[in-house]
Design a protein around this motif. Structure first.
Motif, PDB file in Angstrom:
ATOM      1  N   GLY A 191      -2.466   5.148  -4.634  1.00  0.00           N
ATOM      2  CA  GLY A 191      -3.053   4.040  -5.161  1.00  0.00           C
ATOM      3  C   GLY A 191      -4.528   4.047  -4.928  1.00  0.00           C
ATOM      4  N   ARG A 218      -3.464   9.320  -6.978  1.00  0.00           N
ATOM      5  CA  ARG A 218      -2.741   8.283  -7.821  1.00  0.00           C
ATOM      6  C   ARG A 218      -1.355   7.742  -7.093  1.00  0.00           C
ATOM      7  NH1 ARG A 218      -3.385  12.418 -11.994  1.00  0.00           N
ATOM      8  NH2 ARG A 218      -5.338  11.850 -13.115  1.00  0.00           N
ATOM      9  N   GLN A 236      -6.571   5.136  -7.560  1.00  0.00           N
ATOM     10  CA  GLN A 236      -7.071   4.528  -8.759  1.00  0.00           C
ATOM     11  C   GLN A 236      -6.726   3.264  -9.032  1.00  0.00           C
ATOM     12  OE1 GLN A 236      -5.430   6.729 -12.210  1.00  0.00           O
ATOM     13  NE2 GLN A 236      -7.357   6.804 -13.225  1.00  0.00           N
ATOM     14  N   SER A 237      -5.560   2.677  -8.872  1.00  0.00           N
ATOM     15  CA  SER A 237      -4.994   1.273  -8.977  1.00  0.00           C
ATOM     16  C   SER A 237      -5.281   0.469  -8.135  1.00  0.00           C
ATOM     17  CB  SER A 237      -3.434   1.730  -9.522  1.00  0.00           C
ATOM     18  OG  SER A 237      -2.921   1.841  -8.319  1.00  0.00           O
ATOM     19  N   ASP A 292      -3.280  -0.038  -5.649  1.00  0.00           N
ATOM     20  CA  ASP A 292      -2.044  -0.704  -5.381  1.00  0.00           C
ATOM     21  C   ASP A 292      -1.552   0.282  -4.343  1.00  0.00           C
ATOM     22  OD1 ASP A 292      -1.781  -2.788  -7.281  1.00  0.00           O
ATOM     23  OD2 ASP A 292      -1.260  -1.346  -8.749  1.00  0.00           O
TER      24      ASP A 292
END
Length: 256
Positions: free
Chosen positions: A228, A225, A230-231, A233
């Motif tokens: 980044g 996470r 998952q997102s 970012d």
């Protein structure tokens, strides 16, 4: 005199070839890593990597991308990988650092990712290095898809053994009261206690293993996470602005 100069020139060429062959004898370039780079002198580097034979440009970017994909798939490298067309470059980043690879073979960045990427660039620059073909599913997993426990056969077998020892211990205790053990009551009692203690110990081993697996899984999920995954970012320390680059989609390359 001419023969003497020719002889000296031949000896000089021979010595130069011998010097340039030293690194190949001292370093295993199939397993070339950061430790090898750290102890390699400047002369050895020049001898091992002839600038005239280096692979550069989009071909180098293609090779680095494929090699890093393979290493990420094998979990040798923990990084998110992106490729950009303008200017051509490879970006690899994690929660602990980043590395940017340019077509001329230069690498900039910080953290552990640079340490993992630099040997890859050095190997991919050599024509003799055969870049492995990455699998289709090469990227880091989604954090939600990481299992929290291994559920392996070993833990299950330990549970079965522990349960069997516990039953044997309970049966021995019951035998003290319902059976005729005579003078061997003390021996039966000791055996019963040992069986119960052994079963408790094995249950604790299994519980600790599963708890450790869960902690490792949670830590891995947190790293994914933070990187980044998952997102999608990037971490704030990665110096790449989406407004200044042209990303290339997965599976594409600069020549397409």
């Amino acid at each position: 005199m001419a023969d003497g100069r020719s002889s000296q020139g031949a000896d000089s060429d021979r010595s130069e070839r011998e010097e340039r062959s030293v690194p190949a004898d001292e370093y295993d370039f199939e397993e070339f890593g950061p430790e090898d780079m750290a102890r390699m002198s400047a002369d050895e580097w020049d001898a091992a990597f002839d600038p005239d034979s280096w692979i550069t440009g989009n071909e180098l970017i293609d090779r680095v991308e494929a090699d890093l994909r393979s290493r990420i798939a094998n979990r040798d490298v923990f990084a998110v990988l992106e490729r950009f067309a303008d200017p051509p470059r490879i970006l690899a980043y994690s929660d602990e650092g980043y590395a940017i690879v340019y077509p001329d073979g230069s690498v900039e960045g910080e953290g552990t990712v640079v340490r993992d990427v630099k040997p890859t660039v050095a190997l991919c620059s050599m024509d003799d290095y055969e870049v492995p073909t990455p699998p289709e599913d090469w990227s880091l997993p989604d954090p939600e898809q990481v299992p929290e426990g291994s559920g392996d056969l070993g833990n299950q077998m330990l549970q079965v053994i522990a349960f069997g020892l516990l039953l044997a211990g309970i049966a021995a205790f019951v035998g003290l009261f319902v059976g005729d053990v005579g003078g061997s009551a003390v021996i039966v009692l000791v055996i019963a206690i040992l069986f119960v203690l052994a079963s408790v110990f094995l249950f604790l081993v299994v519980a600790n293993a599963r708890l450790s697996d869960r902690f490792r899984a949670v830590e891995y999920q947190d790293r994914l996470r933070a990187a980044g995954v998952q997102s999608a970012d990037r971490p704030d320390f990665v110096p790449v602005d989406d407004g200044e680059i042209e990303p290339i989609g997965e599976g594409e390359n600069a020549s397409e």
